[in-house]
Write a protein that holds these residues in place. Structure first.
Motif, PDB file in Angstrom:
ATOM      1  N   ILE A 101       0.841  -1.197   0.000  1.00  0.00           N
ATOM      2  CA  ILE A 101       0.000   0.000   0.000  1.00  0.00           C
ATOM      3  C   ILE A 101       0.874   1.244   0.000  1.00  0.00           C
ATOM      4  CG2 ILE A 101      -1.709   1.286   1.326  1.00  0.00           C
ATOM      5  CD1 ILE A 101      -2.701  -1.340   2.451  1.00  0.00           C
ATOM      6  N   SER A 102       1.806   1.311   0.945  1.00  0.00           N
ATOM      7  CA  SER A 102       2.705   2.455   1.086  1.00  0.00           C
ATOM      8  C   SER A 102       3.891   1.975   1.915  1.00  0.00           C
ATOM      9  CB  SER A 102       1.983   3.630   1.768  1.00  0.00           C
ATOM     10  OG  SER A 102       1.594   3.255   3.080  1.00  0.00           O
ATOM     11  N   ASP A 103       4.664   2.922   2.415  1.00  0.00           N
ATOM     12  CA  ASP A 103       5.779   2.544   3.288  1.00  0.00           C
ATOM     13  C   ASP A 103       5.405   2.658   4.760  1.00  0.00           C
ATOM     14  OD1 ASP A 103       5.514   5.247   3.327  1.00  0.00           O
ATOM     15  OD2 ASP A 103       7.654   5.692   3.139  1.00  0.00           O
ATOM     16  N   GLN A 104       4.123   2.904   5.060  1.00  0.00           N
ATOM     17  CA  GLN A 104       3.653   3.013   6.437  1.00  0.00           C
ATOM     18  C   GLN A 104       2.978   1.714   6.870  1.00  0.00           C
ATOM     19  OE1 GLN A 104       4.090   5.770   8.395  1.00  0.00           O
ATOM     20  NE2 GLN A 104       5.229   6.761   6.738  1.00  0.00           N
ATOM     21  N   ARG A 105       2.907   1.497   8.167  1.00  0.00           N
ATOM     22  CA  ARG A 105       2.352   0.257   8.709  1.00  0.00           C
ATOM     23  C   ARG A 105       0.854   0.162   8.441  1.00  0.00           C
ATOM     24  NH1 ARG A 105      -0.020   0.995  13.946  1.00  0.00           N
ATOM     25  NH2 ARG A 105       0.375  -1.183  14.426  1.00  0.00           N
ATOM     26  N   VAL A 106       0.389  -1.050   8.215  1.00  0.00           N
ATOM     27  CA  VAL A 106      -1.042  -1.319   8.057  1.00  0.00           C
ATOM     28  C   VAL A 106      -1.604  -1.524   9.457  1.00  0.00           C
ATOM     29  CG1 VAL A 106      -2.779  -2.790   6.998  1.00  0.00           C
ATOM     30  CG2 VAL A 106      -0.602  -2.389   5.825  1.00  0.00           C
ATOM     31  N   ALA A 107      -2.399  -0.567   9.922  1.00  0.00           N
ATOM     32  CA  ALA A 107      -2.841  -0.574  11.318  1.00  0.00           C
ATOM     33  C   ALA A 107      -4.063  -1.446  11.537  1.00  0.00           C
ATOM     34  CB  ALA A 107      -3.134   0.857  11.786  1.00  0.00           C
ATOM     35  N   SER A 108      -4.947  -1.553  10.543  1.00  0.00           N
ATOM     36  CA  SER A 108      -6.179  -2.313  10.739  1.00  0.00           C
ATOM     37  C   SER A 108      -6.643  -2.883   9.403  1.00  0.00           C
ATOM     38  CB  SER A 108      -7.273  -1.419  11.334  1.00  0.00           C
ATOM     39  OG  SER A 108      -8.470  -2.140  11.525  1.00  0.00           O
ATOM     40  N   ILE A 109      -7.251  -4.079   9.477  1.00  0.00           N
ATOM     41  CA  ILE A 109      -7.777  -4.765   8.291  1.00  0.00           C
ATOM     42  C   ILE A 109      -9.168  -5.287   8.630  1.00  0.00           C
ATOM     43  CG2 ILE A 109      -7.454  -6.674   6.658  1.00  0.00           C
ATOM     44  CD1 ILE A 109      -4.490  -6.512   7.136  1.00  0.00           C
ATOM     45  N   ALA A 110     -10.083  -5.201   7.662  1.00  0.00           N
ATOM     46  CA  ALA A 110     -11.425  -5.759   7.831  1.00  0.00           C
ATOM     47  C   ALA A 110     -11.887  -6.322   6.495  1.00  0.00           C
ATOM     48  CB  ALA A 110     -12.408  -4.693   8.336  1.00  0.00           C
ATOM     49  N   ILE A 111     -12.688  -7.391   6.542  1.00  0.00           N
ATOM     50  CA  ILE A 111     -13.253  -8.027   5.343  1.00  0.00           C
ATOM     51  C   ILE A 111     -14.766  -7.976   5.462  1.00  0.00           C
ATOM     52  CG2 ILE A 111     -13.237 -10.086   3.875  1.00  0.00           C
ATOM     53  CD1 ILE A 111     -10.684 -10.971   5.223  1.00  0.00           C
ATOM     54  N   ASN A 112     -15.460  -7.645   4.357  1.00  0.00           N
ATOM     55  CA  ASN A 112     -16.919  -7.570   4.422  1.00  0.00           C
ATOM     56  C   ASN A 112     -17.538  -8.958   4.420  1.00  0.00           C
ATOM     57  OD1 ASN A 112     -16.584  -8.282   1.733  1.00  0.00           O
ATOM     58  ND2 ASN A 112     -18.205  -6.933   0.997  1.00  0.00           N
ATOM     59  N   SER A 113     -18.856  -9.016   4.579  1.00  0.00           N
ATOM     60  CA  SER A 113     -19.547 -10.284   4.795  1.00  0.00           C
ATOM     61  C   SER A 113     -19.438 -11.227   3.597  1.00  0.00           C
ATOM     62  CB  SER A 113     -21.021 -10.020   5.119  1.00  0.00           C
ATOM     63  OG  SER A 113     -21.611  -9.218   4.106  1.00  0.00           O
ATOM     64  N   SER A 114     -19.398 -10.697   2.381  1.00  0.00           N
ATOM     65  CA  SER A 114     -19.299 -11.554   1.204  1.00  0.00           C
ATOM     66  C   SER A 114     -17.863 -11.974   0.902  1.00  0.00           C
ATOM     67  CB  SER A 114     -19.888 -10.830  -0.011  1.00  0.00           C
ATOM     68  OG  SER A 114     -19.150  -9.664  -0.308  1.00  0.00           O
ATOM     69  N   GLY A 115     -16.885 -11.315   1.517  1.00  0.00           N
ATOM     70  CA  GLY A 115     -15.494 -11.656   1.282  1.00  0.00           C
ATOM     71  C   GLY A 115     -14.903 -11.045   0.038  1.00  0.00           C
ATOM     72  N   ASP A 116     -15.612 -10.089  -0.600  1.00  0.00           N
ATOM     73  CA  ASP A 116     -15.113  -9.478  -1.830  1.00  0.00           C
ATOM     74  C   ASP A 116     -14.250  -8.249  -1.565  1.00  0.00           C
ATOM     75  OD1 ASP A 116     -16.492 -11.345  -3.335  1.00  0.00           O
ATOM     76  OD2 ASP A 116     -18.329 -10.152  -3.339  1.00  0.00           O
ATOM     77  N   TRP A 117     -14.602  -7.486  -0.540  1.00  0.00           N
ATOM     78  CA  TRP A 117     -13.921  -6.205  -0.285  1.00  0.00           C
ATOM     79  C   TRP A 117     -13.087  -6.298   0.985  1.00  0.00           C
ATOM     80  CZ3 TRP A 117     -18.731  -2.561  -1.140  1.00  0.00           C
ATOM     81  CH2 TRP A 117     -19.045  -2.565  -2.511  1.00  0.00           C
ATOM     82  N   ILE A 118     -11.896  -5.713   0.926  1.00  0.00           N
ATOM     83  CA  ILE A 118     -10.975  -5.682   2.065  1.00  0.00           C
ATOM     84  C   ILE A 118     -10.668  -4.224   2.359  1.00  0.00           C
ATOM     85  CG2 ILE A 118      -8.786  -6.474   2.988  1.00  0.00           C
ATOM     86  CD1 ILE A 118      -8.790  -8.624   0.789  1.00  0.00           C
ATOM     87  N   ALA A 119     -10.824  -3.824   3.617  1.00  0.00           N
ATOM     88  CA  ALA A 119     -10.554  -2.455   4.042  1.00  0.00           C
ATOM     89  C   ALA A 119      -9.218  -2.417   4.787  1.00  0.00           C
ATOM     90  CB  ALA A 119     -11.671  -1.920   4.933  1.00  0.00           C
ATOM     91  N   PHE A 120      -8.379  -1.444   4.436  1.00  0.00           N
ATOM     92  CA  PHE A 120      -7.083  -1.248   5.080  1.00  0.00           C
ATOM     93  C   PHE A 120      -7.037   0.158   5.669  1.00  0.00           C
ATOM     94  CE2 PHE A 120      -6.347  -4.177   1.546  1.00  0.00           C
ATOM     95  CZ  PHE A 120      -5.701  -5.231   2.175  1.00  0.00           C
ATOM     96  N   GLY A 121      -6.530   0.270   6.876  1.00  0.00           N
ATOM     97  CA  GLY A 121      -6.325   1.568   7.516  1.00  0.00           C
ATOM     98  C   GLY A 121      -4.871   1.774   7.845  1.00  0.00           C
ATOM     99  N   CYS A 122      -4.292   2.882   7.382  1.00  0.00           N
ATOM    100  CA  CYS A 122      -2.895   3.239   7.672  1.00  0.00           C
ATOM    101  C   CYS A 122      -2.901   4.496   8.535  1.00  0.00           C
ATOM    102  CB  CYS A 122      -2.119   3.483   6.387  1.00  0.00           C
ATOM    103  SG  CYS A 122      -2.034   2.059   5.292  1.00  0.00           S
ATOM    104  N   SER A 123      -2.570   4.340   9.815  1.00  0.00           N
ATOM    105  CA  SER A 123      -2.636   5.475  10.728  1.00  0.00           C
ATOM    106  C   SER A 123      -1.520   6.483  10.472  1.00  0.00           C
ATOM    107  CB  SER A 123      -2.571   4.981  12.180  1.00  0.00           C
ATOM    108  OG  SER A 123      -1.397   4.211  12.388  1.00  0.00           O
ATOM    109  N   GLY A 124      -0.368   6.037   9.982  1.00  0.00           N
ATOM    110  CA  GLY A 124       0.733   6.954   9.750  1.00  0.00           C
ATOM    111  C   GLY A 124       0.434   7.982   8.685  1.00  0.00           C
ATOM    112  N   MET A 125      -0.326   7.580   7.650  1.00  0.00           N
ATOM    113  CA  MET A 125      -0.664   8.490   6.559  1.00  0.00           C
ATOM    114  C   MET A 125      -2.094   8.986   6.638  1.00  0.00           C
ATOM    115  SD  MET A 125       1.117   6.508   3.370  1.00  0.00           S
ATOM    116  CE  MET A 125       0.799   7.865   2.262  1.00  0.00           C
ATOM    117  N   GLY A 126      -2.880   8.475   7.598  1.00  0.00           N
ATOM    118  CA  GLY A 126      -4.283   8.837   7.654  1.00  0.00           C
ATOM    119  C   GLY A 126      -5.024   8.373   6.418  1.00  0.00           C
TER     120      GLY A 126
END
Length: 919
Positions: free
Chosen positions: A328-353
């Motif tokens: 994604i970037s050179d910053q840490r991946v702080a949080s990951i979530a997958i939706n109910s169907s398993g198609d979409w993955i959400a990533f949160g990077c706190s270092g870059m907002g």
């Protein structure tokens, strides 16, 4: 309720810290933003921030299985029970300690909280009526260090907890006879995540060093047995059984022992046992790329892992097949979530907002949003109020859609912090100033930098302004004390205005004349005439350094904010001061962590740094180094309302009193600095450092307001602060705000007047009651051929209110033509009389323009597409007709075939047009 502005939305910040969650339907992402929560609707392309806030930054969010309730816990352990349906707080609770994670059971009956080295199970609220919403059921002990993660089995019988002591603990949610607790070891680092397999007690555990252990259980979930009760409960059950069996034979009662099992049966009944099947390693880059987050989708067996270097992997379990490995970037991946169907993955990077939603099968982004890396500095509304442009210290310029809340373009041409942004009067050009020594003009049609204005000598620009014609661009310098003037058409430097003896802090053009006002730290405000040899027209002498300057929308008044916390008002024509406001006590700044004085004394050195007139010019907004924004009435010179932008104690300068518990004999505890690498496992750039980064430091950003702007429609205002871009609106709440109400105005009488076809009386009563549904019902009941008659009979006072209602209806209703006829007839019949109230009517007209412009943008694209298709079909048919004239036609079949081809093309174009309209 003219000044009843309420918090409406938060833009400019999409993710800070905490865990991400998908809603029950999988179409929305719930993201913690500081001490607030934002819901990103991915299907409808909307983002909305809930109107609630915690005292500190949010640590974790737990979502109920049905998606109706959420438990939000901040860093201090305070929890809010929130209804996502009505968007309100139902209950407050404090867990008496720092909470790491919260998780509801799949059946929604209970939830588990990890706190310290224990796990606490509570009865889930909302299932039955009770006085206390959070009732503690059990407390589970076992880990020796802090607990980190939770996961439940599908049948809600057991849950697993990971810990920093490198162990994983399986607990029973009920009193199982063959499973009370089970400890799993085998990792060499802290546990980051643990997951149960679908409909099984088999589980996976992942540690911070990237190790994945696969654990197999010898007992299925159906093999768990409830433990036999003991003590007084057993005696009661024994007595009940004896009463039920009194009718049985005496011999049977003597030979059976109730409630007990024979020793042979106890030996046959075994305890639950786990065995490790396999151990895999995800981390291929060494010690400095720690595993930071993970998520597992049980139905598709998809494991997603994120690392401190910004890399994430997708694996298929239990075979451990690698599907994707991307960065994604050179910053840490702080949080990951997958939706109910398993198609979409959400990533949160706190270092870059940064917040990303990725569709892994098509390898495309569903959502890609990022706020300003550093604090926002400036903002400006477009003339129709549809867009907001912001500039930040990171050198980026972002354009936000006020309706959807999303950023749709980011301009990165500046190489240093942006100090000022503004729109031209057409709304198609953005002009920005920066500390890199350039002023740039951006085209919003092509999203490109088409003009770059520079000075003869390198200088840092602190502010920018564009005149009402859009032809003259001026910028003030903070090191050479000069004002530079350029031509927008040619990009040529027209003149350099000298005269100030200090840095130029603010520029503003008169909206009605070509007069430029410049404020400086030399305690003067100078008025420059752009048409009269660029000379100084007037010099206004102040008692202190000028920090901000702005003209009233009609250009007849000038407001200046000075360093002594005063706002002075001037008549620019006569250079006479007409009033002043003392704002020292209204600013109410807080004390910093390291201050040894109270907030009352620290407020003496603070002042307003940004000013903005309301759309009608009767009020003025002021903000500065404080969490408060003050709204003043200009003519009366009194404080009308004070808005609190934030209650987040994780920010600095929020406290009012000195906290004696943080004071020791060696000084303030805030002076003890922790390095950032201990907690989040970031990469280590310094050589010789084994863990963490000794050069990194924690700091608390200070709360401040850097820029304020009223919307041209007058319905909302925006502020750039440390938390982000906050929008306060009049349309965000349900208020009963009647107008000239008496006992004769009721909903029943309004509907009775409509039945009697007395449309004018019904409309007047509906707007006196000021209920939106009734006003809509009254207006839409008027036949189209009678709109002109009804509109001419309305009094002038109610015409403005009907126009405001029509402007608001354009944003929601589909009756576009009907409301357009209403607008046209009202303006045609009352236009001459409304000219005398042009100043008050201007915000309403701009509100109308905003709604009409949005529809014009949508419909014009469809009309252009249809027109081009028809032109293409006609050109093809004409070309074929020319071929027929050149070539002799032997039979009628060829001509019929060519006609059929053209008809087929027309029909296909019509079908595509219908599909486009449906979309």
């Amino acid at each position: 309720m003219k000044f009843a502005y309420r918090f409406s939305n938060l833009l400019g910040t999409v993710y800070r810290c905490g865990n991400l969650n998908f809603t029950h339907d999988g179409n929305s992402v719930i993201s913690p933003v500081g001490n607030r929560v934002t819901v990103f609707d991915l299907k409808n392309n909307r983002s909305n921030t809930l109107p609630l806030a915690t005292k500190y930054n949010i640590k974790c969010v737990g979502l109920s299985p049905d998606g109706r309730l959420a438990i939000i816990v901040d860093e201090g352990g305070a929890a809010l029970l929130v209804s996502l349906v009505c968007r309100s707080v139902l209950h407050h609770f404090h867990f008496k300690g720092s909470v790491h994670s919260v998780s509801f059971s799949p059946d929604g009956r209970k939830f588990v909280v990890t706190k310290g080295n224990i796990a606490q199970m509570y009865h889930a609220p909302g299932k039955k009526r009770e006085f206390n919403a959070f009732v503690l059921d059990k407390t589970y002990f076992g880990p020796y260090d802090e607990t980190t993660c939770i996961d439940w089995t599908d049948d809600s019988k057991c849950f697993v907890v990971g810990s920093k002591d490198m162990s994983t603990w399986v607990f029973g949610a009920e009193r199982w006879d063959n499973l009370i607790y089970y400890a799993l070891s085998g990792h060499k680092d802290a546990i980051v995540a643990c997951f149960f397999e679908s409909n099984s007690l088999d589980l996976y555990s992942l540690s911070q060093d990237g190790a994945l252990c696969v654990w197999q259980c010898d007992t299925p979930p159906e093999g768990l047995r409830l433990k036999a009760p003991r003590g007084w409960k057993a005696d009661i059950l024994q007595r009940e059984k004896e009463e039920e069996e009194e009718d049985e034979e005496e011999g049977d009662r003597e030979t059976t022992i109730r409630g007990k099992t024979t020793p042979a049966e106890q030996e046959r009944v075994g305890k639950v046992k786990y065995s490790r099947l396999a151990k895999y390693f995800l981390n291929k880059e060494g010690d400095f790329n720690n595993l930071t987050s993970a998520a597992y989708h049980k139905k598709t067996h998809l494991l997603v892992t994120g690392f401190a270097s910004g890399i994430f992997h997708l694996h298929e379990l239990p075979e451990f097949n690698l599907i994707h490995s991307l960065s994604i970037s050179d910053q840490r991946v702080a949080s990951i979530a997958i939706n109910s169907s398993g198609d979409w993955i959400a990533f949160g990077c706190s270092g870059m907002g940064q917040l990303l939603v990725w569709e892994w099968q098509s390898e495309s982004y569903v959502l890609k949003q990022q706020g300003h890396f550093n604090s926002m500095v400036a903002l400006a509304y477009s003339p129709d109020g549809q867009y907001i442009v912001t500039g930040g210290d990171d050198g980026k310029v972002k354009v936000w859609n006020t309706l959807s809340g999303f950023c749709f373009v980011t301009l990165t041409e500046h190489s240093s912090g942006v100090t000022g942004v503004t729109f031209t009067t057409t709304g198609h050009v953005i002009v920005t100033s920066s500390l890199d020594g350039t002023v740039r003009a951006f085209d919003l049609h092509r999203y490109r930098n088409f003009r770059t204005f520079t000075s003869p000598r390198p200088t840092q620009f602190s502010c920018v302004a564009v005149d009402s014609s859009g032809e003259i661009v001026s910028a003030g310098a903070q090191d050479s004390f000069e004002i530079f003037v350029w031509s927008m058409q040619t990009g040529r430097l027209l003149d350099v205005l000298s005269g100030h003896e200090g840095p130029v802090s603010g520029l503003c053009f008169n909206p009605m004349k070509s007069i430029l006002a410049s404020a400086s730290w030399d305690k003067t405000v100078r008025l420059w005439d752009m048409f009269d040899s660029w000379r100084t027209k007037e010099t206004l002498t102040l008692t202190s350094d000028a920090l901000a300057v702005t003209f009233r929308p009609d250009g007849a008044e000038l407001a200046v904010a000075t360093l002594n916390s005063q706002i002075t008002f001037w008549d620019p024509e006569n250079a006479v001061q007409v009033g002043s406001i003392e704002g020292r006590h209204d600013l109410k700044t807080g004390r910093k962590e390291l201050d040894k004085i109270t907030a009352k004394h620290s407020a003496k050195g603070k002042a307003f740094t940004t000013l903005c007139y309301s759309a009608d010019g009767q009020s003025i907004l002021a903000g500065g180094m404080s969490k408060f924004v003050c709204l003043y009435h200009v003519r009366e010179q009194i404080l009308v309302k004070r808005f609190e932008l934030s209650c987040n104690l994780s920010l600095d300068a929020m406290e009012e009193f000195l906290n004696r518990r943080k004071m020791t004999e060696f000084g303030n505890l805030a002076l003890i600095d922790e390095d950032a690498g201990e907690e989040n496992g970031a990469a280590v750039p310094l050589p010789g450092v084994r863990k963490g980064d000794m050069s990194s430091r924690h700091f608390k950003p200070e709360i401040r307001v850097t820029s304020l702007r009223f919307s041209p429609t007058g319905r909302c205002w925006a502020a750039t602060s440390t938390e982000g871009l906050l929008i306060f609106s009049l349309d965000a709440q349900m208020l009963f705000d009647p107008f000239e109400l008496d006992t004769s105005v009721t909903p029943g009488r309004i509907r009775e007047a409509l039945r009697q076809r007395e449309f004018t009386r019904a409309i007047l009563m509906a707007f006196r009651l000021n209920e939106k549904k009734l006003a809509q019902e009254a207006l839409e009941a008027v036949p189209q051929n009678e709109i002109e008659v009804v509109s001419t009979s309305l009094p002038e006072l109610y015409v403005v209110k009907v126009l405001e209602f029509l402007a608001a209806s354009f944003e929601e209703s589909r009756h576009l033509e009907f409301y357009l006829i209403w607008t046209q007839k009202l303006l045609m019949s009352h236009g001459q009389r409304l000219k005398s109230r042009a100043g008050q009517l201007l915000p309403v007209v701009q509100f109308l323009q905003k709604g009409l412009q949005r529809h014009l943008d949508d419909v014009s694209k469809l009309c252009d597409w249809n027109r081009f298709n028809i032109q293409y079909v006609l050109a093809v048919s004409k070309q074929r007709g020319m071929k027929r004239t050149l070539e002799p036609v032997d039979t009628e079949e060829d001509s019929d075939a060519s006609d059929e081809d053209s008809l087929h093309l027309l029909r296909a174009a019509g079908e595509e047009e219908e599909e486009e309209m449906l979309i």
